[in-house]
Design a protein around this motif. Structure first.
Motif, PDB file in Angstrom:
ATOM      1  N   VAL A 324       0.838  -1.202   0.000  1.00 50.69           N
ATOM      2  CA  VAL A 324       0.000   0.000   0.000  1.00 50.69           C
ATOM      3  C   VAL A 324       0.874   1.253   0.000  1.00 50.69           C
ATOM      4  CG1 VAL A 324      -1.757   1.279   1.274  1.00 50.69           C
ATOM      5  CG2 VAL A 324      -1.873  -1.207   1.169  1.00 50.69           C
ATOM      6  N   LEU A 325       1.899   1.262   0.854  1.00 48.71           N
ATOM      7  CA  LEU A 325       2.771   2.434   0.944  1.00 48.71           C
ATOM      8  C   LEU A 325       3.519   2.679  -0.363  1.00 48.71           C
ATOM      9  CD1 LEU A 325       4.241   1.848   4.522  1.00 48.71           C
ATOM     10  CD2 LEU A 325       2.632   3.633   3.842  1.00 48.71           C
ATOM     11  N   VAL A 326       4.053   1.614  -0.959  1.00 49.12           N
ATOM     12  CA  VAL A 326       4.806   1.763  -2.208  1.00 49.12           C
ATOM     13  C   VAL A 326       3.924   2.326  -3.306  1.00 49.12           C
ATOM     14  CG1 VAL A 326       5.934   0.478  -4.060  1.00 49.12           C
ATOM     15  CG2 VAL A 326       6.515   0.001  -1.682  1.00 49.12           C
ATOM     16  N   TYR A 327       2.704   1.805  -3.411  1.00 47.00           N
ATOM     17  CA  TYR A 327       1.836   2.242  -4.507  1.00 47.00           C
ATOM     18  C   TYR A 327       1.480   3.722  -4.384  1.00 47.00           C
ATOM     19  CZ  TYR A 327      -2.258   2.816  -7.441  1.00 47.00           C
ATOM     20  OH  TYR A 327      -3.150   3.273  -8.354  1.00 47.00           O
ATOM     21  N   TYR A 328       0.926   4.126  -3.239  1.00 48.09           N
ATOM     22  CA  TYR A 328       0.453   5.501  -3.106  1.00 48.09           C
ATOM     23  C   TYR A 328       1.611   6.502  -3.028  1.00 48.09           C
ATOM     24  CZ  TYR A 328      -4.379   4.016  -2.457  1.00 48.09           C
ATOM     25  OH  TYR A 328      -5.633   3.502  -2.653  1.00 48.09           O
ATOM     26  N   CYS A 329       2.684   6.150  -2.319  1.00 45.86           N
ATOM     27  CA  CYS A 329       3.806   7.093  -2.189  1.00 45.86           C
ATOM     28  C   CYS A 329       4.516   7.299  -3.514  1.00 45.86           C
ATOM     29  CB  CYS A 329       4.772   6.590  -1.117  1.00 45.86           C
ATOM     30  SG  CYS A 329       4.073   6.616   0.549  1.00 45.86           S
ATOM     31  N   ASP A 330       4.634   6.233  -4.305  1.00 42.83           N
ATOM     32  CA  ASP A 330       5.264   6.386  -5.610  1.00 42.83           C
ATOM     33  C   ASP A 330       4.380   7.210  -6.537  1.00 42.83           C
ATOM     34  OD1 ASP A 330       7.607   5.717  -7.145  1.00 42.83           O
ATOM     35  OD2 ASP A 330       6.292   4.510  -8.411  1.00 42.83           O
ATOM     36  N   TRP A 331       3.069   7.022  -6.412  1.00 45.80           N
ATOM     37  CA  TRP A 331       2.112   7.815  -7.190  1.00 45.80           C
ATOM     38  C   TRP A 331       2.281   9.294  -6.858  1.00 45.80           C
ATOM     39  CZ3 TRP A 331      -3.926   6.979  -6.805  1.00 45.80           C
ATOM     40  CH2 TRP A 331      -4.560   7.827  -7.720  1.00 45.80           C
ATOM     41  N   VAL A 332       2.323   9.618  -5.572  1.00 39.12           N
ATOM     42  CA  VAL A 332       2.461  11.008  -5.140  1.00 39.12           C
ATOM     43  C   VAL A 332       3.825  11.555  -5.560  1.00 39.12           C
ATOM     44  CG1 VAL A 332       2.604  12.510  -3.123  1.00 39.12           C
ATOM     45  CG2 VAL A 332       0.866  10.724  -3.223  1.00 39.12           C
ATOM     46  N   ARG A 333       4.859  10.724  -5.497  1.00 40.64           N
ATOM     47  CA  ARG A 333       6.191  11.174  -5.887  1.00 40.64           C
ATOM     48  C   ARG A 333       6.240  11.540  -7.370  1.00 40.64           C
ATOM     49  NH1 ARG A 333       8.483   7.336  -3.897  1.00 40.64           N
ATOM     50  NH2 ARG A 333       9.298   8.213  -1.971  1.00 40.64           N
ATOM     51  N   HIS A 334       5.525  10.782  -8.198  1.00 38.16           N
ATOM     52  CA  HIS A 334       5.485  11.095  -9.632  1.00 38.16           C
ATOM     53  C   HIS A 334       4.703  12.380  -9.911  1.00 38.16           C
ATOM     54  CE1 HIS A 334       6.501   6.847 -11.338  1.00 38.16           C
ATOM     55  NE2 HIS A 334       7.489   7.398 -10.658  1.00 38.16           N
ATOM     56  N   LEU A 335       3.895  12.812  -8.952  1.00 35.13           N
ATOM     57  CA  LEU A 335       3.201  14.094  -9.101  1.00 35.13           C
ATOM     58  C   LEU A 335       4.113  15.271  -8.783  1.00 35.13           C
ATOM     59  CD1 LEU A 335      -0.249  13.229  -7.431  1.00 35.13           C
ATOM     60  CD2 LEU A 335       0.234  13.448  -9.870  1.00 35.13           C
ATOM     61  N   GLY A 336       5.341  14.949  -8.355  1.00 40.87           N
ATOM     62  CA  GLY A 336       6.295  16.004  -8.038  1.00 40.87           C
ATOM     63  C   GLY A 336       6.283  16.411  -6.589  1.00 40.87           C
TER      64      GLY A 336
END
Length: 460
Positions: A324-336
């Motif tokens: 769960v952490l990897v998915y959402y945090c990586d998503w947010v990271r790609h948003l800058g």
């Protein structure tokens, strides 16, 4: 021949009443069975149930014996002492258990109905056997024997549903507080109907037609109560199964998202590999021209490319939570956004609602950051497990949101708005889950930052 024999037996029974004190004490044993029913329902929620249960029944036995002596001496109906005893039982159970008031009210109201309907059936049978020789609002030998037999039958036949089935629903995650706040009224009103609405005086029950009606209504109403409790239990069981199916579906969806995330990483790696050839050609051209400034600028630009930014794949030992952490945090990271995550949760923690709660918080935070059109984007997550005792889990999720784009409103302490920074249904679900695990959940917002803090007790 048989008619005179029956008349002789009936007269003999009617004339062998030793004292009203004996029957008054016998009637109080009916109330003691109600106390036992309360103990059966609250058994699994008591600390040291054997010790506390023995003490509870011992004090109850002495209390009801004294009440029987009082009723027999003064000649007052047993209900005059049984009804005021119910609030005392409620207070004692509150002291012995951690159950909320609404569930304790259901326990006491259910036991009260059992006591009332058994007493009433015994009274009707007593009038049917003794007729005009029966005592008003007081059972004789026929009623007393029936009273004790029905008490034993009730305790034996209701042991499993009251000890295993009904108490298990108290901790059901699919049932809201509003359900328990109202459902106790059902047995309470039924007890009131038996005590105050059903005909109990001899002048009414001596009418054979009225006696038949009273007996039929009492039996049918009892069957209706059993059916109603079964339907309530069945409804809760079905709700729990549906909730479990939804959780499994949610976990499967998380695993699918994690697989998609890994596939996306593989695709990005292939894209980098494919573009390396072009980058080498560009660098060779700059080197041939001895353009060192161009080489430095090109390398600096490439080092900032999002595909080359390191993204951690392991935040904690707990595999499901880590996904769960990897998915959402990586998503947010790609948003800058600037992502700061620290989690310490061991793999052996088996809490079915942990991933769902964290996913809920991160999903709301991601929605808020996605809708943010200006300002710095940040996400900070802290999850820590404390082994205790008591074992506890602490979760904090802080994220930015666009104050100019959205608004957060509160109604009676609950956050109400569209998707931004953990509001609406998501926060309500998180708060309900935290309270069910004897924890707390708080949500604050100020200066463009939304803060969610959750504490769960995992010792149970």
């Amino acid at each position: 021949m048989f008619a005179p024999l029956g008349e002789i037996i009936r007269n003999g029974i009617a004339q062998t009443t030793p004292s009203g004190l004996f029957f008054a004490i016998g009637e109080q044993l009916n109330a003691l069975s109600g106390l036992a029913l309360c103990l059966i329902m609250a058994w699994s929620h008591m600390d040291n149930p054997r010790r506390n249960g023995t003490l509870f029944m011992s004090i109850g036995l002495v209390w009801f014996l004294l009440c029987g002596v009082l009723c027999g001496t003064l000649g007052i109906p047993s209900l005059w002492t049984v009804i005021p005893t119910a609030p005392l039982v409620l207070l004692v159970l509150r002291w012995l258990t951690e159950l909320p008031w609404r569930q304790l009210l259901l326990i006491v109201a259910t036991a009260s109905y059992m006591v009332a309907i058994v007493y009433y059936l015994s009274l009707v049978i007593d009038v049917a056997v003794l007729g005009a020789d029966s005592t008003n609002l007081r059972v004789g030998w026929p009623g007393l024997v029936n009273l004790l037999l029905l008490d034993v039958v009730a305790l034996v036949s209701l042991w499993h549903p009251l000890h295993d089935s009904i108490p298990a629903t108290f901790d059901s995650p699919s049932i809201s507080k509003g359900f328990w706040q109202l459902i106790w009224l059902f047995p309470f009103v039924s007890s009131a109907i038996v005590v105050w609405c059903m005909p109990a005086d001899n002048s009414t029950l001596l009418d054979s037609h009225m006696l038949e009606i009273a007996f039929t209504v009492a039996v049918v109403y009892s069957c209706f109560m059993v059916l109603a409790y079964f339907l309530i239990w069945y409804m809760i069981q079905q709700s729990d199964r549906l909730l479990a199916a939804r959780r499994r579906q949610h976990y499967e969806a998380l695993q699918t998202l994690q697989l998609q995330h890994m596939n996306e990483r593989i695709r990005e790696a292939r894209q980098i590999k494919h573009n390396v050839r072009h980058h080498i050609h560009s660098l060779q051209a700059l080197a041939a021209a001895e353009d060192m400034d161009g080489i430095r600028s090109y390398l600096d630009e490439m080092s900032k490319h999002r595909l080359l930014q390191p993204a951690p794949m392991q935040y904690c030992e707990h595999a499901s939570l880590n996904a769960v952490l990897v998915y959402y945090c990586d998503w947010v990271r790609h948003l800058g956004a600037d992502v700061d995550v620290k989690a310490a949760v061991p793999q052996y923690i088996n809490n079915a609602e942990l991933c769902s709660m964290v996913g809920n918080l991160l999903e709301n935070a991601t929605e808020a950051i996605t809708q943010q059109t200006q300002g710095e984007r940040r996400l900070k997550v802290r999850i820590r497990y404390r082994s205790g005792p008591p074992a506890a889990l602490f979760i904090t999720v802080d994220n930015t949101y666009g104050e100019a784009d959205t608004s957060i409103e509160q109604i009676d302490g609950d956050l109400v708005s569209t998707k931004h920074g953990g509001t609406g249904l998501g926060t309500a679900t998180v708060r309900e889950t935290a309270e069910r695990h004897h924890g707390t959940a708080s949500f604050e917002h100020s200066d463009g930052m939304f803060r969610a803090s959750v504490m769960l007790c995992l010792g149970d």
